[in-house]
Design a protein around this motif. Structure first.
Motif, PDB file in Angstrom:
ATOM      1  N   THR A   1      -8.728   7.231 -10.684  1.00  0.00           N
ATOM      2  CA  THR A   1      -8.088   6.025 -10.171  1.00  0.00           C
ATOM      3  C   THR A   1      -7.361   6.363  -8.870  1.00  0.00           C
ATOM      4  OG1 THR A   1      -6.038   6.406 -11.416  1.00  0.00           O
ATOM      5  CG2 THR A   1      -7.761   5.112 -12.501  1.00  0.00           C
ATOM      6  N   CYS A   2      -7.204   5.350  -8.007  1.00  0.00           N
ATOM      7  CA  CYS A   2      -6.525   5.552  -6.726  1.00  0.00           C
ATOM      8  C   CYS A   2      -5.508   4.448  -6.490  1.00  0.00           C
ATOM      9  CB  CYS A   2      -7.534   5.553  -5.566  1.00  0.00           C
ATOM     10  SG  CYS A   2      -8.636   6.970  -5.549  1.00  0.00           S
ATOM     11  N   ARG A   3      -4.293   4.848  -6.146  1.00  0.00           N
ATOM     12  CA  ARG A   3      -3.262   3.902  -5.733  1.00  0.00           C
ATOM     13  C   ARG A   3      -3.149   3.948  -4.215  1.00  0.00           C
ATOM     14  NH1 ARG A   3       1.506   5.631 -10.041  1.00  0.00           N
ATOM     15  NH2 ARG A   3       0.403   5.031 -11.954  1.00  0.00           N
ATOM     16  N   LEU A   4      -3.069   2.796  -3.590  1.00  0.00           N
ATOM     17  CA  LEU A   4      -2.952   2.702  -2.137  1.00  0.00           C
ATOM     18  C   LEU A   4      -1.575   2.180  -1.766  1.00  0.00           C
ATOM     19  CD1 LEU A   4      -6.425   1.096  -1.267  1.00  0.00           C
ATOM     20  CD2 LEU A   4      -5.840   3.515  -1.513  1.00  0.00           C
ATOM     21  N   LYS A   5      -0.934   2.825  -0.776  1.00  0.00           N
ATOM     22  CA  LYS A   5       0.405   2.414  -0.349  1.00  0.00           C
ATOM     23  C   LYS A   5       0.492   2.499   1.169  1.00  0.00           C
ATOM     24  CE  LYS A   5       3.895   5.228  -0.937  1.00  0.00           C
ATOM     25  NZ  LYS A   5       4.940   6.054  -1.607  1.00  0.00           N
ATOM     26  N   PRO A   6       0.904   1.403   1.838  1.00  0.00           N
ATOM     27  CA  PRO A   6       1.030   1.442   3.306  1.00  0.00           C
ATOM     28  C   PRO A   6       2.056   2.468   3.750  1.00  0.00           C
ATOM     29  CG  PRO A   6       1.082  -0.828   2.489  1.00  0.00           C
ATOM     30  CD  PRO A   6       1.209   0.070   1.288  1.00  0.00           C
ATOM     31  N   THR A   7       1.777   3.131   4.870  1.00  0.00           N
ATOM     32  CA  THR A   7       2.715   4.063   5.491  1.00  0.00           C
ATOM     33  C   THR A   7       2.945   3.617   6.931  1.00  0.00           C
ATOM     34  OG1 THR A   7       0.974   5.532   6.315  1.00  0.00           O
ATOM     35  CG2 THR A   7       1.779   5.943   4.077  1.00  0.00           C
ATOM     36  N   GLN A   8       3.748   4.371   7.648  1.00  0.00           N
ATOM     37  CA  GLN A   8       4.053   3.990   9.035  1.00  0.00           C
ATOM     38  C   GLN A   8       2.802   3.977   9.906  1.00  0.00           C
ATOM     39  OE1 GLN A   8       7.011   6.463  10.896  1.00  0.00           O
ATOM     40  NE2 GLN A   8       6.886   5.420  12.870  1.00  0.00           N
ATOM     41  N   TYR A   9       1.885   4.912   9.638  1.00  0.00           N
ATOM     42  CA  TYR A   9       0.711   5.045  10.503  1.00  0.00           C
ATOM     43  C   TYR A   9      -0.606   4.671   9.831  1.00  0.00           C
ATOM     44  CZ  TYR A   9       4.043   7.677  13.297  1.00  0.00           C
ATOM     45  OH  TYR A   9       5.142   8.049  14.022  1.00  0.00           O
ATOM     46  N   GLY A  10      -0.614   4.535   8.511  1.00  0.00           N
ATOM     47  CA  GLY A  10      -1.873   4.250   7.834  1.00  0.00           C
ATOM     48  C   GLY A  10      -1.662   3.841   6.395  1.00  0.00           C
TER      49      GLY A  10
ATOM     50  N   THR B   1      -3.133  13.650  -3.124  1.00  0.00           N
ATOM     51  CA  THR B   1      -2.525  12.653  -2.240  1.00  0.00           C
ATOM     52  C   THR B   1      -2.849  12.978  -0.789  1.00  0.00           C
ATOM     53  OG1 THR B   1      -0.692  12.426  -3.804  1.00  0.00           O
ATOM     54  CG2 THR B   1      -0.385  11.472  -1.627  1.00  0.00           C
ATOM     55  N   ALA B   2      -3.269  11.962  -0.049  1.00  0.00           N
ATOM     56  CA  ALA B   2      -3.559  12.129   1.378  1.00  0.00           C
ATOM     57  C   ALA B   2      -3.263  10.827   2.102  1.00  0.00           C
ATOM     58  CB  ALA B   2      -5.012  12.537   1.606  1.00  0.00           C
ATOM     59  N   GLU B   3      -3.000  10.924   3.390  1.00  0.00           N
ATOM     60  CA  GLU B   3      -2.782   9.731   4.216  1.00  0.00           C
ATOM     61  C   GLU B   3      -4.038   9.462   5.036  1.00  0.00           C
ATOM     62  OE1 GLU B   3       0.526   7.817   7.285  1.00  0.00           O
ATOM     63  OE2 GLU B   3       0.364   9.989   7.066  1.00  0.00           O
ATOM     64  N   LEU B   4      -4.529   8.236   4.967  1.00  0.00           N
ATOM     65  CA  LEU B   4      -5.669   7.806   5.771  1.00  0.00           C
ATOM     66  C   LEU B   4      -5.149   7.070   6.996  1.00  0.00           C
ATOM     67  CD1 LEU B   4      -8.120   6.441   3.038  1.00  0.00           C
ATOM     68  CD2 LEU B   4      -7.796   8.786   3.840  1.00  0.00           C
ATOM     69  N   MET B   5      -5.707   7.414   8.149  1.00  0.00           N
ATOM     70  CA  MET B   5      -5.251   6.827   9.409  1.00  0.00           C
ATOM     71  C   MET B   5      -6.446   6.353  10.223  1.00  0.00           C
ATOM     72  SD  MET B   5      -2.307   9.679  10.143  1.00  0.00           S
ATOM     73  CE  MET B   5      -3.229  10.921   9.259  1.00  0.00           C
TER      74      MET B   5
ATOM     75  N   GLY C   1      -4.999   1.534  17.107  1.00  0.00           N
ATOM     76  CA  GLY C   1      -5.023   0.221  16.480  1.00  0.00           C
ATOM     77  C   GLY C   1      -4.547   0.321  15.050  1.00  0.00           C
ATOM     78  N   SER C   2      -4.533  -0.808  14.385  1.00  0.00           N
ATOM     79  CA  SER C   2      -4.030  -0.844  13.016  1.00  0.00           C
ATOM     80  C   SER C   2      -5.149  -0.518  12.027  1.00  0.00           C
ATOM     81  CB  SER C   2      -3.447  -2.223  12.696  1.00  0.00           C
ATOM     82  OG  SER C   2      -4.444  -3.220  12.852  1.00  0.00           O
ATOM     83  N   LEU C   3      -4.745  -0.043  10.858  1.00  0.00           N
ATOM     84  CA  LEU C   3      -5.679   0.266   9.794  1.00  0.00           C
ATOM     85  C   LEU C   3      -6.009  -1.028   9.056  1.00  0.00           C
ATOM     86  CD1 LEU C   3      -7.108   2.649   8.418  1.00  0.00           C
ATOM     87  CD2 LEU C   3      -5.144   2.858   6.918  1.00  0.00           C
ATOM     88  N   THR C   4      -7.297  -1.370   9.015  1.00  0.00           N
ATOM     89  CA  THR C   4      -7.676  -2.665   8.461  1.00  0.00           C
ATOM     90  C   THR C   4      -7.921  -2.636   6.961  1.00  0.00           C
ATOM     91  OG1 THR C   4      -9.976  -2.205   9.083  1.00  0.00           O
ATOM     92  CG2 THR C   4      -8.651  -3.492  10.628  1.00  0.00           C
ATOM     93  N   SER C   5      -8.681  -1.657   6.478  1.00  0.00           N
ATOM     94  CA  SER C   5      -9.028  -1.672   5.060  1.00  0.00           C
ATOM     95  C   SER C   5      -9.433  -0.286   4.596  1.00  0.00           C
ATOM     96  CB  SER C   5     -10.187  -2.649   4.804  1.00  0.00           C
ATOM     97  OG  SER C   5     -11.352  -2.222   5.486  1.00  0.00           O
ATOM     98  N   VAL C   6      -9.295  -0.069   3.286  1.00  0.00           N
ATOM     99  CA  VAL C   6      -9.769   1.137   2.627  1.00  0.00           C
ATOM    100  C   VAL C   6     -10.609   0.706   1.440  1.00  0.00           C
ATOM    101  CG1 VAL C   6      -9.113   3.179   1.308  1.00  0.00           C
ATOM    102  CG2 VAL C   6      -7.810   2.550   3.342  1.00  0.00           C
TER     103      VAL C   6
END
Length: 261
Positions: A170-179, A223-227, A232-237
């Motif tokens: 399972t994966c939880r997604l959480k917005p960060t400052q950059y991604g 855990t990793a940050e996707l950017m 530009g802004s991150l649209t979707s994962v």
């Protein structure tokens, strides 16, 4: 899926000093389904290494160009299980000595010759890292038999999730400052020793930062940050495209996709 050979040896271009790496194209014949099996075999000078498709904190990711190839319908690469290195305090992932990359090609026109031509851009490192470029050009031999080097490389691939006994991912997604931060929770037996997980976004508009790895009982937490790959802004994962590889002392595991968690 595989074959004996008389490979053509091609040395690296002038951008690689002193022939630090050589490339050969290996023949592996044709499968019962009509696909061609070949491989790129890289041989590095003693003490030098190169990188996996996701090189870690300080590596150079390999890139391929297949321009000039003929009769290529689909092409897939099997990556053998890499090693984890510590380089100047950074964690990198790759291979030393030799790397055989099996390639399976579905011809666009069945029964016609297949020509594998192109270029591989890669980094090779010892005390310093050298951005390098290798060119190759070879018509694959449909009559070739099983090649032990290709057989061994395919056998050394990571286990699939099913083979490794993965019960849930399972994966939880959480917005960060950059991604967006991805926290993957994988229910699976230990892969042995200190486990290192790598999260890959599976989409060209994203790149992943370093993955932290922890284990609590039967659950591995990565855990990793996707950017965004460009400004530009991150649209979707897309969780179904995420690829998680767990590298352990006993074996590695390749997990594609995870559910919402």
């Amino acid at each position: 899926m595989i074959g004996s050979l008389a490979p053509q040896t091609l040395t690296a271009q002038s951008v690689v000093p002193d022939d630090l790496v050589q490339v050969e194209i290996l023949d592996g014949g044709v499968t019962a389904s009509g696909s061609y099996i070949g491989a790129l075999r890289l041989t590095l000078q003693e003490g030098w290494k190169t990188y996996w498709r996701s090189p870690g904190e300080a590596g150079i990711p390999p890139q391929f160009t297949w321009r000039g190839s003929r009769n290529i319908g689909e092409l897939s690469i099997t990556w053998p299980t890499p090693q984890v290195f510590s380089t100047s305090g950074y964690q990198t992932i790759g291979y030393h000595g030799q790397l055989v990359l099996p390639i399976e090609i579905t011809p666009e026109r069945p029964g016609r010759p297949v020509r594998l031509k192109g270029r591989m851009e890669l980094g090779i490192c010892k005390d310093v890292c050298v951005p390098s470029e290798l060119s190759f050009d070879h018509q694959l031999d449909a009559q070739a038999g099983r090649n032990p080097a290709i057989v061994a490389a395919i056998a050394s691939r990571p286990y699939s999730a099913r083979e490794a006994g993965v019960r849930a991912a399972t994966c939880r997604l959480k917005p960060t400052q950059y991604g967006i931060e991805v926290e993957a929770r994988i229910t699976m037996p230990s892969a042995g020793g200190k486990e290192v997980a790598v999260i890959e976004p599976g989409a060209p508009h994203l790149y992943a930062g370093a993955t932290s790895t922890d284990r609590s009982g039967q659950t591995l937490i990565a855990t990793a940050e996707l950017m965004p790959a460009t400004s530009g802004s991150l649209t979707s994962v897309d969780r179904s495209k995420l690829r998680i590889t767990v590298l352990g002392q006993d074996h590695a595991v390749d997990i594609t996709g995870c559910s919402a968690g």
